[in-house]
Motif scaffolding. Structure first.
Motif, PDB file in Angstrom:
ATOM      1  N   LYS A 279      33.973  49.133  41.829  1.00 63.79           N
ATOM      2  CA  LYS A 279      35.012  49.108  40.802  1.00 63.79           C
ATOM      3  C   LYS A 279      36.337  48.569  41.351  1.00 63.79           C
ATOM      4  O   LYS A 279      37.153  48.028  40.603  1.00 63.79           O
ATOM      5  CB  LYS A 279      35.229  50.517  40.249  1.00 63.79           C
ATOM      6  N   GLN A 280      36.542  48.735  42.662  1.00 66.83           N
ATOM      7  CA  GLN A 280      37.800  48.306  43.268  1.00 66.83           C
ATOM      8  C   GLN A 280      37.857  46.807  43.522  1.00 66.83           C
ATOM      9  O   GLN A 280      38.934  46.210  43.488  1.00 66.83           O
ATOM     10  CB  GLN A 280      38.018  49.040  44.600  1.00 66.83           C
ATOM     11  N   ILE A 281      36.717  46.197  43.788  1.00 66.38           N
ATOM     12  CA  ILE A 281      36.677  44.772  44.104  1.00 66.38           C
ATOM     13  C   ILE A 281      36.731  43.946  42.823  1.00 66.38           C
ATOM     14  O   ILE A 281      35.954  44.159  41.897  1.00 66.38           O
ATOM     15  CB  ILE A 281      35.402  44.410  44.881  1.00 66.38           C
ATOM     16  N   SER A 282      37.654  43.010  42.780  1.00 64.89           N
ATOM     17  CA  SER A 282      37.764  42.084  41.647  1.00 64.89           C
ATOM     18  C   SER A 282      37.177  40.739  42.064  1.00 64.89           C
ATOM     19  O   SER A 282      37.557  40.180  43.096  1.00 64.89           O
ATOM     20  CB  SER A 282      39.232  41.925  41.231  1.00 64.89           C
ATOM     21  N   ILE A 283      36.229  40.228  41.272  1.00 70.41           N
ATOM     22  CA  ILE A 283      35.555  38.967  41.590  1.00 70.41           C
ATOM     23  C   ILE A 283      35.648  38.045  40.388  1.00 70.41           C
ATOM     24  O   ILE A 283      35.302  38.436  39.277  1.00 70.41           O
ATOM     25  CB  ILE A 283      34.073  39.193  41.954  1.00 70.41           C
ATOM     26  N   ASP A 284      36.125  36.828  40.607  1.00 67.09           N
ATOM     27  CA  ASP A 284      36.280  35.898  39.497  1.00 67.09           C
ATOM     28  C   ASP A 284      36.200  34.467  40.027  1.00 67.09           C
ATOM     29  O   ASP A 284      36.339  34.214  41.217  1.00 67.09           O
ATOM     30  CB  ASP A 284      37.625  36.123  38.802  1.00 67.09           C
ATOM     31  N   LEU A 285      36.003  33.533  39.105  1.00 62.54           N
ATOM     32  CA  LEU A 285      35.990  32.118  39.461  1.00 62.54           C
ATOM     33  C   LEU A 285      37.385  31.673  39.881  1.00 62.54           C
ATOM     34  O   LEU A 285      38.374  32.012  39.231  1.00 62.54           O
ATOM     35  CB  LEU A 285      35.528  31.272  38.272  1.00 62.54           C
ATOM     36  N   SER A 286      37.454  30.940  40.977  1.00 64.11           N
ATOM     37  CA  SER A 286      38.750  30.393  41.407  1.00 64.11           C
ATOM     38  C   SER A 286      39.244  29.364  40.406  1.00 64.11           C
ATOM     39  O   SER A 286      40.441  29.254  40.140  1.00 64.11           O
ATOM     40  CB  SER A 286      38.623  29.763  42.793  1.00 64.11           C
ATOM     41  N   ASP A 287      38.312  28.585  39.864  1.00 72.28           N
ATOM     42  CA  ASP A 287      38.630  27.553  38.885  1.00 72.28           C
ATOM     43  C   ASP A 287      37.389  27.331  38.034  1.00 72.28           C
ATOM     44  O   ASP A 287      36.267  27.324  38.547  1.00 72.28           O
ATOM     45  CB  ASP A 287      39.035  26.250  39.583  1.00 72.28           C
ATOM     46  N   LYS A 288      37.564  27.170  36.734  1.00 73.53           N
ATOM     47  CA  LYS A 288      36.425  27.007  35.837  1.00 73.53           C
ATOM     48  C   LYS A 288      35.629  25.739  36.125  1.00 73.53           C
ATOM     49  O   LYS A 288      34.461  25.630  35.750  1.00 73.53           O
ATOM     50  CB  LYS A 288      36.916  27.000  34.387  1.00 73.53           C
ATOM     51  N   LYS A 289      36.254  24.776  36.798  1.00 73.80           N
ATOM     52  CA  LYS A 289      35.576  23.516  37.072  1.00 73.80           C
ATOM     53  C   LYS A 289      34.905  23.492  38.447  1.00 73.80           C
ATOM     54  O   LYS A 289      34.304  22.494  38.826  1.00 73.80           O
ATOM     55  CB  LYS A 289      36.575  22.354  36.978  1.00 73.80           C
ATOM     56  N   SER A 290      35.041  24.576  39.207  1.00 74.24           N
ATOM     57  CA  SER A 290      34.461  24.600  40.546  1.00 74.24           C
ATOM     58  C   SER A 290      33.459  25.739  40.673  1.00 74.24           C
ATOM     59  O   SER A 290      33.325  26.575  39.773  1.00 74.24           O
ATOM     60  CB  SER A 290      35.565  24.782  41.595  1.00 74.24           C
ATOM     61  N   ASP A 291      32.741  25.745  41.794  1.00 75.00           N
ATOM     62  CA  ASP A 291      31.786  26.804  42.081  1.00 75.00           C
ATOM     63  C   ASP A 291      32.334  27.770  43.125  1.00 75.00           C
ATOM     64  O   ASP A 291      31.577  28.458  43.796  1.00 75.00           O
ATOM     65  CB  ASP A 291      30.463  26.210  42.589  1.00 75.00           C
ATOM     66  N   ALA A 292      33.647  27.805  43.276  1.00 76.91           N
ATOM     67  CA  ALA A 292      34.287  28.720  44.216  1.00 76.91           C
ATOM     68  C   ALA A 292      34.684  29.999  43.489  1.00 76.91           C
ATOM     69  O   ALA A 292      35.086  29.969  42.322  1.00 76.91           O
ATOM     70  CB  ALA A 292      35.511  28.069  44.844  1.00 76.91           C
ATOM     71  N   ILE A 293      34.566  31.122  44.169  1.00 81.94           N
ATOM     72  CA  ILE A 293      34.959  32.400  43.583  1.00 81.94           C
ATOM     73  C   ILE A 293      35.988  33.068  44.491  1.00 81.94           C
ATOM     74  O   ILE A 293      36.082  32.779  45.687  1.00 81.94           O
ATOM     75  CB  ILE A 293      33.752  33.337  43.394  1.00 81.94           C
TER      76      ILE A 293
END
Length: 281
Positions: free
Chosen positions: A220-234
């Motif tokens: 619950k503490q870790i936030s994970i999201d896409l760095s950019d919608k056009k890339s595959d980096a998170i």
């Protein structure tokens, strides 16, 4: 209309009559703010980025399946090669990855050093005392409890409490370190570390929890999201009371994710081998 008119002079007169009440309220709330500011644990926000790279033999990337994956789907052998970045995010945030991270870093124990009346510091790899127990102890522990250890020149007063409103479970005086402590949860080892000074005098609070509950907590503490919608980096982010501990958590989560992904890759390779072997036969 006259009832809606605000009489400023009347308001000022009323304030002057009760000026002491306003002053007292101001002092009270400022004191509360000062106490909170000095007693709360500082929080640092840390971030890490990771590129999700594809593994398909065709080089199509992780969002598309290659020729082999298409053939596997044709013969109804699972969804090989059809993973997306969203799937990888779910894998990183999975309970298994968090559980591996908790075990690797011993996050089931958090050490806080009280250096004054209200000041405290979250320790990481520099606690003067460690609380140890068999791995099975933390695997099966279903409650959380706290050890308050007052260290004074190699000896310690130990108090074990549990619950939101602390209830004393065990109390020991002038314990010589190292020492084995028998509790209703199991046996614990209180060990000196290289960070303990000969004339050490401080209070260490060790919060002890089970592996499963801590894996749920960090999930619950870790936030994970896409760095950019056009890339595959998170991007992974966490708020922690110790910067080095936060860095270690993020790095280990990525390490455990990569390990998990390699396991999945090997499993897929075995299944592909078995599939083609059966077709050839």
């Amino acid at each position: 209309m006259e009832n809606n008119v605000i009489d400023i002079r009347r308001q000022v007169r009323e304030i002057k009559k009760s000026w002491w009440l306003f002053a007292l309220s101001f002092v009270f709330f400022m004191s509360l703010a000062a106490i909170y500011w000095n007693s709360h644990t500082p929080q640092y926000e840390l971030q890490a980025s990771m590129l999700i790279e594809g593994e398909d033999a065709s080089g199509a990337g992780i969002k598309q399946g290659g020729g082999m994956a298409q053939m596997m789907r044709t013969f109804s052998v699972g969804g090989f090669g059809g993973a997306t970045v969203d799937n990888e995010i779910q894998l990183i945030a999975s309970h298994d990855v968090m559980l591996r991270t908790v075990k690797a870093l011993s996050l089931n124990r958090t050490y806080i050093k009280k250096t004054g009346l209200m000041s405290k510091e979250v320790l990481y790899n520099n606690s003067p005392i460690n609380v140890e127990a068999p791995a099975e102890f933390f695997d099966t522990l279903s409650v959380s409890f706290r050890l308050k250890i007052e260290i004074n020149k190699g000896k310690a007063d130990v108090k074990i409490t549990e619950g939101f409103f602390p209830k004393t479970v065990l109390e020991l005086r002038q314990v010589v370190l190292p020492r084995e402590v028998k509790t209703k949860y199991g046996k614990l080892q209180l060990l000196r570390t290289a960070a303990m000074k000969p004339d050490e005098h401080c209070t260490i609070v060790a919060n002890i929890s089970g592996n499963e509950s801590m894996a749920d907590y960090f999930g619950k503490q870790i936030s994970i999201d896409l760095s950019d919608k056009k890339s595959d980096a998170i991007t992974l982010s966490i708020k922690e009371g110790n910067k080095e501990r936060g860095k270690a958590i993020l790095n280990t989560i990525m390490e455990m994710y990569n390990s998990k992904r390699i396991e999945r890759k090997n499993q897929k390779a075995r299944q592909e081998y078995e599939f083609y072997t059966a077709r050839i036969d």
